[in-house]
Design an enzyme around this catalytic site. Structure first.
Site, PDB file in Angstrom:
ATOM      1  N   GLU A  39       5.240 -10.476  15.505  1.00  0.00           N
ATOM      2  CA  GLU A  39       4.839 -10.986  17.069  1.00  0.00           C
ATOM      3  C   GLU A  39       4.589 -12.580  16.797  1.00  0.00           C
ATOM      4  O   GLU A  39       5.561 -12.944  17.870  1.00  0.00           O
ATOM      5  CB  GLU A  39       3.152 -10.355  16.944  1.00  0.00           C
ATOM      6  CG  GLU A  39       3.307 -10.792  17.825  1.00  0.00           C
ATOM      7  CD  GLU A  39       1.470 -10.681  18.808  1.00  0.00           C
ATOM      8  OE1 GLU A  39       0.647  -9.590  17.659  1.00  0.00           O
ATOM      9  OE2 GLU A  39       1.060 -10.752  19.726  1.00  0.00           O
ATOM     10  N   ARG A  56       1.242  -1.406  -0.395  1.00  0.00           N
ATOM     11  CA  ARG A  56      -0.287  -0.556   0.670  1.00  0.00           C
ATOM     12  C   ARG A  56       0.820   1.490   0.341  1.00  0.00           C
ATOM     13  O   ARG A  56       0.609   2.250  -0.849  1.00  0.00           O
ATOM     14  CB  ARG A  56      -0.968   0.323   1.497  1.00  0.00           C
ATOM     15  CG  ARG A  56      -1.749  -0.947   0.983  1.00  0.00           C
ATOM     16  CD  ARG A  56      -3.137  -0.935   2.002  1.00  0.00           C
ATOM     17  NE  ARG A  56      -2.547  -1.176   3.516  1.00  0.00           N
ATOM     18  CZ  ARG A  56      -2.472  -2.969   3.892  1.00  0.00           C
ATOM     19  NH1 ARG A  56      -2.796  -3.716   3.297  1.00  0.00           N
ATOM     20  NH2 ARG A  56      -1.625  -3.216   4.553  1.00  0.00           N
TER      21      ARG A  56
HETATM   22  P1  AMP Z   1       4.463  -2.125  11.183  1.00  0.00           P
HETATM   23  O1  AMP Z   1       5.974  -2.364  10.975  1.00  0.00           O
HETATM   24  O2  AMP Z   1       4.389  -3.078  13.094  1.00  0.00           O
HETATM   25  O3  AMP Z   1       4.637  -0.464  11.644  1.00  0.00           O
HETATM   26  O4  AMP Z   1       3.204  -2.412  10.578  1.00  0.00           O
HETATM   27  C1  AMP Z   1       3.511  -1.532   8.984  1.00  0.00           C
HETATM   28  C2  AMP Z   1       3.269  -2.479   8.044  1.00  0.00           C
HETATM   29  O5  AMP Z   1       1.850  -3.155   8.256  1.00  0.00           O
HETATM   30  C3  AMP Z   1       2.334  -1.186   7.569  1.00  0.00           C
HETATM   31  O6  AMP Z   1       3.145  -1.162   6.133  1.00  0.00           O
HETATM   32  C4  AMP Z   1       0.834  -1.450   7.197  1.00  0.00           C
HETATM   33  O7  AMP Z   1       0.359  -1.477   5.695  1.00  0.00           O
HETATM   34  C5  AMP Z   1       0.490  -2.511   7.999  1.00  0.00           C
HETATM   35  N1  AMP Z   1      -0.140  -2.641   9.456  1.00  0.00           N
HETATM   36  C6  AMP Z   1       0.053  -3.176  10.392  1.00  0.00           C
HETATM   37  N2  AMP Z   1      -0.614  -3.034  11.677  1.00  0.00           N
HETATM   38  C7  AMP Z   1      -1.603  -2.371  10.605  1.00  0.00           C
HETATM   39  C8  AMP Z   1      -3.424  -1.918  10.937  1.00  0.00           C
HETATM   40  N3  AMP Z   1      -3.737  -2.037  12.224  1.00  0.00           N
HETATM   41  N4  AMP Z   1      -4.109  -2.014   9.732  1.00  0.00           N
HETATM   42  C9  AMP Z   1      -3.535  -1.367   8.282  1.00  0.00           C
HETATM   43  N5  AMP Z   1      -2.522  -2.243   7.809  1.00  0.00           N
HETATM   44  C10 AMP Z   1      -1.405  -2.344   9.181  1.00  0.00           C
END
Ligand code: AMP
Length: 171
Positions: free
Chosen positions: A96, A59
């Site tokens: 996780e 995205r």
């Molecule tokens: P993180 O590495 O945990 O910061 O996760 C970020 C990535 O996971 C991004 O590329 C987001 O598209 C996706 N992502 C994580 N959590 C969500 C959420 N609650 N809703 C939508 N996309 C998420």
């Protein structure tokens, strides 16, 4: 910012229990909101002399490509492992459950280039931090991070300390 927030759909307990998925597709389908989101990110980094935008699979590509276009910057694809032809640089990070690996083309960031990282959501920050590491491994400078939205409780910002971080919406 209601015009943006009203176009983010929250899906509770998806893709797993306890996660509130933020669906940006309604925003993409609504021209005033899509344009405002891109314009706001472009405005934030217009004066930052950005050479490249690193857009995160998948995205992040949708927003990052437009931000790169309007900043007159090149576009770097940060892809899941195995999608890019060699030579690539890889960076793994912990999820996780298990781990994830991201890659960029080795020649996509040149030494000293100023790179802006763009994605839709900042959650735990692992994805954005790994992307920053890829840019540094290639010799580039991380000039900032731009997100449509940030999940504040997960404190992803902490992993990106010291950087210029812009999130258009806070949850
Ligand atoms: P993180 O590495 O945990 O910061 O996760 C970020 C990535 O996971 C991004 O590329 C987001 O598209 C996706 N992502 C994580 N959590 C969500 C959420 N609650 N809703 C939508 N996309 C998420």
């Amino acid at each position: 910012m209601d015009i943006l927030k009203n176009r983010i759909r929250e899906i509770p307990d998806w893709p797993e229990k306890g996660v509130s998925f933020k669906d940006i597709t309604p925003l993409l389908m609504h021209p005033p909101a899509f344009q405002m989101a891109v314009d706001r990110l472009v405005d934030e980094f217009d004066a930052a002399s950005i050479d490249k935008v690193a857009a995160i699979d998948a995205r992040g590509f949708l927003i990052g490509a437009l931000v790169a276009y309007f900043l007159d910057a090149g576009l770097v694809l940060v892809r899941k492992q195995g999608k890019l032809p060699p030579p690539t640089i890889a960076e793994s990070y912990e999820l996780e459950y298990g781990q994830n690996t991201l890659e960029i083309r080795k020649d996509s960031v040149l030494p000293e280039e100023r790179v802006l990282v763009v994605d839709d959501v900042l959650a735990t920050g692992g994805t954005a931090a790994a992307t920053a590491e890829l840019i540094r491994k290639a010799g580039g400078l991380v000039a900032g991070f731009g997100f449509l939205l940030e999940l504040s409780d997960l404190n992803g910002r902490h992993k990106l300390q010291g950087e210029h971080i812009v999130s258009l919406l806070l949850y």
